[in-house]
Scaffold this motif. Sequence first.
Motif, mmCIF file in Angstrom:
data_model
loop_
_atom_site.group_PDB
_atom_site.id
_atom_site.type_symbol
_atom_site.label_atom_id
_atom_site.label_comp_id
_atom_site.label_asym_id
_atom_site.label_seq_id
_atom_site.Cartn_x
_atom_site.Cartn_y
_atom_site.Cartn_z
ATOM 1 N N THR A 1 53.331 -5.275 51.051
ATOM 2 C CA THR A 1 52.785 -4.105 50.411
ATOM 3 C C THR A 1 53.243 -2.688 50.042
ATOM 4 O O THR A 1 52.637 -2.213 49.367
ATOM 5 N N VAL B 1 50.328 7.560 48.980
ATOM 6 C CA VAL B 1 49.983 6.665 49.045
ATOM 7 C C VAL B 1 49.889 7.122 51.259
ATOM 8 O O VAL B 1 50.773 7.535 51.562
ATOM 9 N N GLY C 1 53.050 4.356 43.277
ATOM 10 C CA GLY C 1 52.990 4.975 44.947
ATOM 11 C C GLY C 1 53.729 5.064 45.443
ATOM 12 O O GLY C 1 54.000 4.665 46.724
ATOM 13 N N LEU D 1 53.299 -1.815 46.188
ATOM 14 C CA LEU D 1 52.445 -0.109 46.321
ATOM 15 C C LEU D 1 53.810 0.629 45.117
ATOM 16 O O LEU D 1 53.862 1.902 44.840
ATOM 17 N N GLU E 1 44.712 -8.322 46.675
ATOM 18 C CA GLU E 1 43.870 -7.440 46.689
ATOM 19 C C GLU E 1 42.812 -7.777 46.946
ATOM 20 O O GLU E 1 42.403 -8.464 46.470
ATOM 21 N N LYS F 1 46.143 6.847 47.118
ATOM 22 C CA LYS F 1 45.714 5.049 47.887
ATOM 23 C C LYS F 1 45.915 4.914 48.852
ATOM 24 O O LYS F 1 47.254 5.640 49.630
ATOM 25 N N ALA G 1 47.145 2.160 51.791
ATOM 26 C CA ALA G 1 47.451 1.003 52.359
ATOM 27 C C ALA G 1 47.638 0.444 53.739
ATOM 28 O O ALA G 1 48.124 1.414 54.834
#
Length: 391
Positions: free
Chosen positions: A147, A214, A156, A151, A355, A242, A244
Motif C-alpha cells: 500500500t 495520503v 501520493g 500510493l 482496490e 486519500k 490508506a
Amino acid sequence: MSAAVSAALLFAAAPAFAQGVKIGVLNDQSGVYADYGGKWSVEAAKMAIEDFGGSVLGGKIELISADHQNKPDLGSSIARQWYDTDGVDMITELTTSSVALAVHELSKAKKKIDIVVGAATSRITGDSCHPHGFHWAYDTRALAVGTGGALTKAGGDSWFFLTADYAFGYQLEEDTAKIVTASGGKVLGAVKHPLNATDFASFLLQAQASKAKVVGLANAGNDTINSIKQAAEFGITSGGQKLAGLLTTLAEVHGLGLQAGQGLVVTEGYYWDNDAKSREFGERFMKRTGRMPNMIQAGTYSATLSYLKAVKAANSKDADAVARKLKELPVDDFFGQGGKVLANGRMVHDMYLFEVKKPSESKRPFDYYKKLATIPGEQAFFKLEDSGCKL
C-alpha cells in the motif's frame, strides 16, 4: 537377536505410541480484532485439522483456544499454562503484536513452536526471531511495500499517519515511512491513538490540517472501521486527501460496507476470488461460517496444516525436528502457493494489492476487491540478511 533387543530397536524407530499433538489458537475473540481473526480463525484451524485427517503420530490432533483480550500479560499467562500444564505443542494466530511478542519470547524460553499469523510486526522474524518461531500471512514490511509503495508512486507523495499506540502501530508506521521516503515521498507528521478508540475527531483534524495527500491508517480492526467512517464525516476524502488502510482486510471492508469503503487501496496475502483454489476454500469456509475468510483466517489454516505436515515429516513433535521440517518443506496450499520458509521463520509468498469496489461493481456478497497488482514475495518481505535476525 533377542526378542528384547528387537523390541527395543522397533521402539526406537517409531514415535511413542499414540502421541498426537495439541494446538492452541490464542487471539482476540471479543474485542477490537474479533472479526479480524477471532472465532473465525479457530474454525479455519479446525478445517486444517480435518483436512489433514484428524490424527498424527498415531494419536488424535487436539485443538484448544482462548481469548487474550489484547493483554500481553494475560496472553503470556495463558500460553504458560498451555505449555506447562495442558501439554500444548504449538500456539498459533496470536493477533495483536504486543501479545505475539510476549508469547514469542515465552516460546523461545520454553523451546516451543509458535506460528504468528494475526500479528503484524516484522520484529517477529527480525530482532525477536528464535529457532522455533515462525510468521505466516503478512507483516508490516509487506503492507508497507504494497500500500505505501503503490500510493506514493501513484502521486501520493506526502503522508500523515494515524497510528495505534502500541508495538504493531509503531512498526507499521516505521516500515511504511521508510518505503514512502525511499519511493520519493515525505512524511509530514503522525499522531498516536489508543487501542479500541471510539472518538477519532482530534486525530483526524490533525491529519486534515497537515494537508498531506495520503492519511495512512496504521491501525486495524474496529479502529480502522471507525477512523474511516469518521474521516468521511470530516470531509477528509471529499476534500482531496486519500485514506490508506495499511492493515485492512476483507473483514473490515465487510464491516464498513462498500459505500464507505469504495476506493480504498489495501494489501492482503489472500482473497477468496483470486483463483480456483482460493475460491474452493472460501466457499467451504462460507458454508461453515456464513462469511468469506480474510488473510488471517486463511493464513491460520495454512499455518496449522503446515505444522501438521512438518510433524508427520519429522515423525516427531520435538520442536527442533519440526522446526527443521517447517523450514525445509515448501508451502503448497491455496494460501501460500509456491511459498517457502526462511531460516528466520518468515514464510515468503506473494502479496496482492487491491482496490475496494464501488457498490455498483459488486455482483454478490463479499465480492469486494479488484486486483491492482501481484507483489512477489521476494519484494514484499525482508531478505534474510536485511531482517535484523541474528540466527
